[in-house]
Design an enzyme around this catalytic site. Structure first.
Site, PDB file in Angstrom:
ATOM      1  CD  GLU A  29      -1.737  -2.426   1.363  1.00 41.41           C
ATOM      2  OE1 GLU A  29      -2.524  -3.332   1.031  1.00 41.41           O
ATOM      3  OE2 GLU A  29      -0.625  -2.642   1.917  1.00 41.41           O
ATOM      4  CG  HIS A  61     -10.561  -7.982   6.256  1.00 48.41           C
ATOM      5  ND1 HIS A  61      -9.485  -8.440   6.948  1.00 48.41           N
ATOM      6  CD2 HIS A  61     -10.354  -8.331   4.953  1.00 48.41           C
ATOM      7  CE1 HIS A  61      -8.655  -9.071   6.114  1.00 48.41           C
ATOM      8  NE2 HIS A  61      -9.154  -8.999   4.901  1.00 48.41           N
TER       9      HIS A  61
END
Length: 326
Positions: A62, A131
């Site tokens: 990322e 998540h």
């Protein structure tokens, strides 16, 4: 497409398609956004139609994704970055906060950073750890970033295009458990301003302010309260930075009560800033303190416990009753 009924996921897909068609400098980058079409299929079919040089499958890194997007933006591109899940954004937080948010000011306005960071966020899908985060306050706190979240298909379609057109970096939070909620999208409409709040339901007794996934819960609470003769106004904030305090103030001056609802923990959340600002602005109008409903100040729990953690209809209605009892 003029007016069509579609899910939020499909609206986002159509919005990205429109942006790619309109501007050859728009690029999409992220993990599995190409051949797979993203884990939620938001970019489904786009690589096939626009090629691997514009819809780019990246490594699982990322920080590298956002860093590359910053470099592309400096060269005149408009990258749209997908972070696969909310909890995965933190390796890129350094790039976002120390580079993306600051470069425009550091260069005295001489450079622009038109980067959109798309983040599926919040809970409700029974996911594993990392998540189901709601980190919006961490980004709203950072000067130089715009932070928005649509709650319906029409806003998803228009707000994403507006974010891509913005010369400022935009953190675009997508409520993942609402991806399959359907609504009408008018591709020829004149959209609301990107950072303008909207009254989603009018009322006279109390205001509920929410954004993203909690707008639907707030509307359901307003409908339930109406059965007991309580008139609840629901304001969809749409933007967490900047916040449309003028619209919110107008609603609170009418109803004289406010409850702010979000999934993120209440402690130092977006609701804290709203409570402080509205108390400053509306002190002589308020008939009750501003109340907040949100997640608990604890790490997001395992999936089997998330229904206990997430603010639902009962907790919102309880706050409405407590406010009206003053």
């Amino acid at each position: 497409m003029a007016v069509a009924k579609m899910s939020i996921a499909k609206a986002l897909n159509e919005s990205l398609r429109k942006a790619l068609e309109t501007d050859p400098k728009v690029l999409i980058m992220g993990e599995d956004v190409g051949k797979l079409g993203g884990v939620f299929r938001i970019t489904d079919g786009l690589q096939k139609d626009f090629g691997e040089e514009r819809v780019i499958d990246t490594p699982l890194a990322e920080s590298g994704i956002v860093g590359t997007a910053i470099g592309l933006a400096l060269r005149g591109y408009r990258p749209v970055v997908e972070i696969q899940f909310d909890g995965f954004v933190f390796p890129a937080y350094d790039q976002i906060v120390t580079q993306l948010a600051k470069m425009h000011a550091r260069a005295l306005g001489k450079i622009k950073l038109p980067v959109v960071v798309r983040i599926p966020y919040a809970g409700g899908i029974g996911a594993v750890e990392h998540h189901s985060e709601s980190p919006e306050a961490l980004f709203a706190h950072v000067p130089g970033l715009k932070v928005v979240s649509p709650s319906n298909a029409s806003d998803a379609y228009w707000m994403l295009q507006q974010a891509i057109l913005s010369d400022d970096p935009v953190i675009f939070f997508e409520p993942k458990r609402r991806y399959w909620d359907k609504g009408e999208v008018d591709a020829e409409a004149i959209p609301d301003a990107l950072h303008a709040a909207r009254v989603a339901r009018t009322g006279t007794d109390i205001t509920l302010a929410a954004y993203g996934p909690m707008v639907k819960v707030s509307l359901e609470a307003a409908a339930a309260a109406a059965e007991e003769g309580k008139s609840v106004e629901v304001v969809d904030l749409r933007s967490m930075s900047p916040i449309d305090f003028d619209a919110l103030q107008a609603s609170v001056e009418k109803t004289r009560r406010l409850v702010v609802v979000h999934e993120a923990p209440v402690f130092l959340g977006v609701g804290s800033e709203i409570a402080a600002r509205i108390t400053e602005r509306c002190f002589y109008h308020l008939e009750a303190p501003v109340l907040r409903v949100g997640g608990f100040h604890a790490p997001y729990p395992p999936a089997r416990l998330e229904d206990e953690y997430l603010p639902g209809l009962d907790r919102v209605l309880d706050a409405v009753d407590r406010s009206l009892a003053y």
